[in-house]
Each structure stands twice: as structure tokens, then as C-alpha cells.
Design a protein around this motif. Structure first.
Motif, PDB file in Angstrom:
ATOM      1  N   ARG A 101      -5.582-106.382 -45.548  1.00 28.01           N
ATOM      2  CA  ARG A 101      -6.500-105.797 -46.527  1.00 28.01           C
ATOM      3  C   ARG A 101      -5.900-105.824 -47.932  1.00 28.01           C
ATOM      4  NH1 ARG A 101      -6.813-100.831 -44.641  1.00 28.01           N
ATOM      5  NH2 ARG A 101      -8.387-101.393 -43.076  1.00 28.01           N
ATOM      6  N   HIS A 102      -4.622-105.489 -48.021  1.00 28.28           N
ATOM      7  CA  HIS A 102      -4.040-105.438 -49.365  1.00 28.28           C
ATOM      8  C   HIS A 102      -3.794-106.837 -49.931  1.00 28.28           C
ATOM      9  CE1 HIS A 102      -2.287-103.282 -52.686  1.00 28.28           C
ATOM     10  NE2 HIS A 102      -1.272-104.150 -52.692  1.00 28.28           N
ATOM     11  N   VAL A 103      -3.438-107.791 -49.074  1.00 22.16           N
ATOM     12  CA  VAL A 103      -3.282-109.166 -49.554  1.00 22.16           C
ATOM     13  C   VAL A 103      -4.610-109.694 -50.084  1.00 22.16           C
ATOM     14  CG1 VAL A 103      -2.821-111.547 -48.859  1.00 22.16           C
ATOM     15  CG2 VAL A 103      -1.289-109.721 -48.121  1.00 22.16           C
ATOM     16  N   VAL A 104      -5.676-109.469 -49.315  1.00 23.39           N
ATOM     17  CA  VAL A 104      -7.000-109.938 -49.745  1.00 23.39           C
ATOM     18  C   VAL A 104      -7.420-109.239 -51.037  1.00 23.39           C
ATOM     19  CG1 VAL A 104      -9.449-109.987 -49.125  1.00 23.39           C
ATOM     20  CG2 VAL A 104      -7.715-110.576 -47.418  1.00 23.39           C
ATOM     21  N   LEU A 105      -7.185-107.921 -51.096  1.00 23.15           N
ATOM     22  CA  LEU A 105      -7.543-107.180 -52.308  1.00 23.15           C
ATOM     23  C   LEU A 105      -6.760-107.695 -53.518  1.00 23.15           C
ATOM     24  CD1 LEU A 105      -9.031-104.846 -53.682  1.00 23.15           C
ATOM     25  CD2 LEU A 105      -7.144-103.339 -52.990  1.00 23.15           C
ATOM     26  N   SER A 106      -5.475-107.961 -53.328  1.00 26.89           N
ATOM     27  CA  SER A 106      -4.657-108.484 -54.434  1.00 26.89           C
ATOM     28  C   SER A 106      -5.137-109.866 -54.864  1.00 26.89           C
ATOM     29  CB  SER A 106      -3.187-108.546 -54.006  1.00 26.89           C
ATOM     30  OG  SER A 106      -2.691-107.252 -53.725  1.00 26.89           O
TER      31      SER A 106
END
Length: 270
Positions: A101-106
Motif C-alpha cells: 500500500r505504501h509503495v503504491v501510494l508513494s
């Protein structure tokens, strides 16, 4: 902290290189699967949001494009496939879900920043072009103003020259009239005086001739003074700095000399 940052970079670099390899290669897929299984066990890496964001923001364009491919932002989500195939428990899969989730958000944040930066650069480029066009137009306008100014100056000079010529013509014309007027008055006065003098002389004698010479010398000076007074008066009327209506001292000296000579001869004859 430095060790975690390096670990995040190493993990992401492996994911970045995955689209380059043969994704159907069983050996490569097994290595990726083991890496993801170990990643799910490390909560510190999966939830180290600041390091993940920093690493993604610092990627070059090619690596960033490959990372988006692996995480399914622009194609099939390979990371989720490996995550779903992992034998980890709920906590491990939760860690992987947080990491994904955080990789995609970044990635989306970087895309947005890149888009804004691109728009800003385009706007700056357009603004620069507009400013250059405005500068060119201003230069043209300045050139036109200078050209008009030069033409106006030329026209003004020609108008002043024409005005000076007209004033000169008026001055000369009035000067001619003044000369004839002065001569007319002087001649009429002198002729009348000499007529009266000669009328009273019955027999010419040396005394009478001397008397005539004295009167002639005096009237010569008076006539000259009247004529020059008229010229100087016209100069005052026109107020022309270039006017040459003034006493010529050499000619004046000649007139005075002749007049004095006539008067002296007349006195001797009388």
C-alpha cells in the motif's frame, strides 16, 4: 536506521529488476517468493514509510517505471500475486499489505509531483516564450518610436527652416519698403530745403556756395541717421537675431567725414 534504509533499497532494487528478467523463469520466481516471504516477517521494513517514500522519490525514470510495473500500477500486479502465494500468517500478510500500500501510494504521489513539475516547467517555458515575444515586440515598438522621433525631428527642423525663410522674406520685404520710405522722406525734405535755399539766392557767390555746402553737410548726416534709425526700428519690431540692420561704422565714418568736409569748406567759403 541506516541499515533499514539500505535494506529497503535492496528490496526495491530486486523488484525493479524483475520486469527485466524472464517472469516465467521458475528460479527467478522462487527467489522473489522467498524475498517476499522474508519481507513479510520484517515489520520494521514493511512499515518504514519514510524510507520507502524517500527511496521511491529518488529513483530515476527507468527504475521508477519498472517498479510501477512490478506493483501493478500500470500492468499486472506481480507483488500481490507473490504475496497471495506466500505461506505467511495473517500478521506477515498484513505487513506485506502495508508495504504494498505504501509503495503504491508513494508511486502515485511521485507521479502527481512529476505531473505538477512538468506542468510548472511547461508553464515556465510558455511564460518565457511569451516574455521573449513581448521583449521582441517592445524592441520593435522602441525602434518604431525612435524612427517616428527622428522623422518628427526632421519635420520640425524643416518647419523651422521654412519659418526662418518666411521670416527672412518678410524682414527683407519690410526692409526694402523701409529703405524706399526713408529715402522718400529724406529726398523730399532735402529737395524742399535746397529748393528754398536756392530760391533765395539771386546771384551765386562764394558765400552762398559755402552756405549751401554747410547745409548739405548737415543734411547728409541727418538723412543717414534717419535711414539707419528706420532699419534699427525694423530690427526691434521683428526681433530677429540674425538681422543685420545695424550701424556700419566704416560707412558711418565715411558719411561723417564727407559731412564734416562739406561743412568746413562751407565755413571757409563763407
Amino acid at each position: 536506521m541506516e541499515k533499514q534504509e539500505v535494506s529497503v533499497k535492496e528490496v526495491l532494487e530486486i523488484f525493479i529488476r524483475y520486469p527485466i528478467y524472464d517472469i516465467d523463469n521458475a528460479e527467478v520466481n522462487n527467489k522473489i517468493q522467498k524475498l517476499i516471504d522474508n519481507l513479510g516477517k520484517s515489520e520494521k521494513i514493511c512499515k518504514n514509510y519514510s524510507v520507502i517514500s524517500k527511496t521511491i522519490y529518488s529513483l530515476n525514470e527507468i527504475d521508477f517505471a519498472n517498479l510501477k510495473i512490478f506493483f501493478g500500477i500500470e500492468s499486472e500486479d506481480h507483488f500481490s500475486q507473490f504475496s497471495n502465494s506466500s505461506p505467511l500468517g495473517s500478521k506477515g500478510k498484513d505487513n506485506l499489505q502495508h508495504f504494498w500500500r505504501h509503495v503504491v501510494l508513494s508511486c502515485y504521489q511521485r507521479q502527481y509531483i512529476d505531473s505538477i513539475t512538468k506542468d510548472v516547467n511547461e508553464n515556465v517555458s510558455k511564460a518565457s516564450e511569451i516574455m521573449e515575444n513581448i521583449e521582441v515586440e517592445l524592441n520593435k515598438a522602441n525602434d518604431n518610436i525612435e524612427t517616428v522621433g527622428k522623422k518628427f525631428k526632421t519635420v520640425t527642423q524643416k518647419a523651422n527652416q521654412a519659418e526662418n525663410k518666411v521670416n527672412g522674406i518678410y524682414s527683407e520685404f519690410v526692409g526694402i519698403l523701409g529703405v524706399f520710405t526713408a529715402l522718400s522722406f529724406a529726398l523730399m525734405g532735402s529737395v524742399q530745403v535746397f529748393g528754398n535755399i536756392l530760391k533765395n539766392i539771386d546771384t551765386p557767390t562764394m558765400g552762398n556756395i559755402g552756405y549751401v555746402l554747410i547745409v548739405g553737410g548737415i543734411y547728409l548726416i541727418l538723412i543717414y541717421l534717419i535711414i539707419m534709425t528706420l532699419f534699427i526700428g525694423m530690427k526691434k519690431v521683428f526681433d530677429n537675431k540674425n538681422s543685420k540692420y545695424k550701424f556700419n561704422w566704416i560707412f558711418t565714418l565715411c558719411i561723417v567725414t564727407v559731412s564734416i568736409t562739406l561743412i568746413i569748406l562751407g565755413i571757409r567759403l563763407v
